[in-house]
Design a protein around this motif. Sequence first.
Motif, mmCIF file in Angstrom:
data_model
loop_
_atom_site.group_PDB
_atom_site.id
_atom_site.type_symbol
_atom_site.label_atom_id
_atom_site.label_comp_id
_atom_site.label_asym_id
_atom_site.label_seq_id
_atom_site.Cartn_x
_atom_site.Cartn_y
_atom_site.Cartn_z
ATOM 1 N N ALA A 73 4.679 -9.747 1.166
ATOM 2 C CA ALA A 73 3.394 -10.112 0.572
ATOM 3 C C ALA A 73 2.268 -9.228 1.095
ATOM 4 O O ALA A 73 1.321 -8.919 0.374
ATOM 5 C CB ALA A 73 3.087 -11.579 0.855
ATOM 6 N N ALA A 74 2.368 -8.802 2.356
ATOM 7 C CA ALA A 74 1.318 -7.968 2.942
ATOM 8 C C ALA A 74 1.224 -6.631 2.206
ATOM 9 O O ALA A 74 0.130 -6.106 1.987
ATOM 10 C CB ALA A 74 1.597 -7.736 4.422
ATOM 11 N N ARG A 75 2.375 -6.084 1.823
ATOM 12 C CA ARG A 75 2.380 -4.808 1.096
ATOM 13 C C ARG A 75 1.755 -4.982 -0.287
ATOM 14 O O ARG A 75 0.992 -4.132 -0.746
ATOM 15 C CB ARG A 75 3.804 -4.279 0.963
ATOM 16 C CG ARG A 75 3.900 -2.927 0.253
ATOM 17 C CD ARG A 75 5.299 -2.345 0.392
ATOM 18 N NE ARG A 75 5.402 -1.055 -0.279
ATOM 19 C CZ ARG A 75 5.853 -0.909 -1.527
ATOM 20 N NH1 ARG A 75 6.235 -1.972 -2.225
ATOM 21 N NH2 ARG A 75 5.928 0.290 -2.083
ATOM 22 N N ALA A 76 2.075 -6.091 -0.942
ATOM 23 C CA ALA A 76 1.487 -6.367 -2.253
ATOM 24 C C ALA A 76 -0.022 -6.500 -2.140
ATOM 25 O O ALA A 76 -0.777 -5.990 -2.972
ATOM 26 C CB ALA A 76 2.087 -7.641 -2.836
ATOM 27 N N ASP A 77 -0.463 -7.171 -1.090
ATOM 28 C CA ASP A 77 -1.897 -7.358 -0.869
ATOM 29 C C ASP A 77 -2.582 -6.013 -0.658
ATOM 30 O O ASP A 77 -3.648 -5.738 -1.211
ATOM 31 C CB ASP A 77 -2.100 -8.253 0.358
ATOM 32 C CG ASP A 77 -3.457 -8.932 0.358
ATOM 33 O OD1 ASP A 77 -4.282 -8.601 -0.505
ATOM 34 O OD2 ASP A 77 -3.699 -9.784 1.215
ATOM 35 N N ALA A 78 -1.966 -5.154 0.135
ATOM 36 C CA ALA A 78 -2.560 -3.857 0.445
ATOM 37 C C ALA A 78 -2.621 -2.945 -0.779
ATOM 38 O O ALA A 78 -3.534 -2.130 -0.913
ATOM 39 C CB ALA A 78 -1.773 -3.174 1.558
ATOM 40 N N ARG A 79 -1.660 -3.075 -1.671
ATOM 41 C CA ARG A 79 -1.622 -2.226 -2.859
ATOM 42 C C ARG A 79 -2.442 -2.791 -4.012
ATOM 43 O O ARG A 79 -2.719 -2.092 -4.983
ATOM 44 C CB ARG A 79 -0.174 -2.045 -3.329
ATOM 45 C CG ARG A 79 0.665 -1.170 -2.431
ATOM 46 C CD ARG A 79 2.091 -1.078 -2.959
ATOM 47 N NE ARG A 79 2.142 -0.552 -4.321
ATOM 48 C CZ ARG A 79 2.196 0.738 -4.633
ATOM 49 N NH1 ARG A 79 2.188 1.636 -3.665
ATOM 50 N NH2 ARG A 79 2.255 1.136 -5.887
ATOM 51 N N GLY A 80 -2.817 -4.048 -3.927
ATOM 52 C CA GLY A 80 -3.536 -4.664 -5.030
ATOM 53 C C GLY A 80 -2.608 -5.188 -6.106
ATOM 54 O O GLY A 80 -3.027 -5.410 -7.242
ATOM 55 N N SER A 81 -1.321 -5.386 -5.769
ATOM 56 C CA SER A 81 -0.349 -5.887 -6.739
ATOM 57 C C SER A 81 -0.445 -7.402 -6.862
ATOM 58 O O SER A 81 -0.953 -8.084 -5.971
ATOM 59 C CB SER A 81 1.074 -5.506 -6.308
ATOM 60 O OG SER A 81 1.207 -4.108 -6.195
#
Length: 219
Positions: free
Chosen positions: A89-97
Amino acid sequence: MVRSLGQRNCRSWYGPGGLHPTHLGDTLSNSRYTIVHKLDHSNHSLSWLTRDSATNTWRRIDIVLASPEVTKFHANAVERDLLAHAADAARADARGSILELLHHRGPNCDHLCMVFPLNGTYNCFRWTVQGGGRDKTEMNEAWLVRQCAKLRKDRAEESDGSEAQAPENVHAITAEEMLAILGRPRLSRDDQVPRYLVLRPDRIEEDFDFWLSEEAFQQ
């Protein structure tokens, strides 16, 4: 049939199978997300600025038209991103996904709600504005942080001349500051319209503060 939405909303769009009559201050997902301001609208959905009480972060939630065809289209379009980031989820948050899909029961039917970060490298929160044009400067995390830094600096100079601290990220912007940046939510000019017919913020002009900053020369 997909309706084309103009700058203003029309109350006829909110009947059965139509848009969800969302009011400022409404909550979604067992009161987790609170509606603070309108960001934009497209042919299929209304886009809202919300505060996530569980993570103390800003989120964008798109509430989709209550049409089975439109709901299926949006669900299929974001399913790949959801699966790709299910374990991170952290990666999605950082990418704006997209972070999550919700279903909200309204007076017109069930509505699909798509939860996005209000940050991320690839995230932009508006598509078109009045007259079919676009913002001259993208409304994204960097823009919001710059506007907040300028707001804090101006307020500090007016009060005691002290040095203001820029927000670390978009989530550090307070609700009061966010409303000062975007402008207080306004209803359609017709005084007789329901309270859920909220106008989106005005078109963003050129961001001269950015072009005169060190950040601009680093790109």
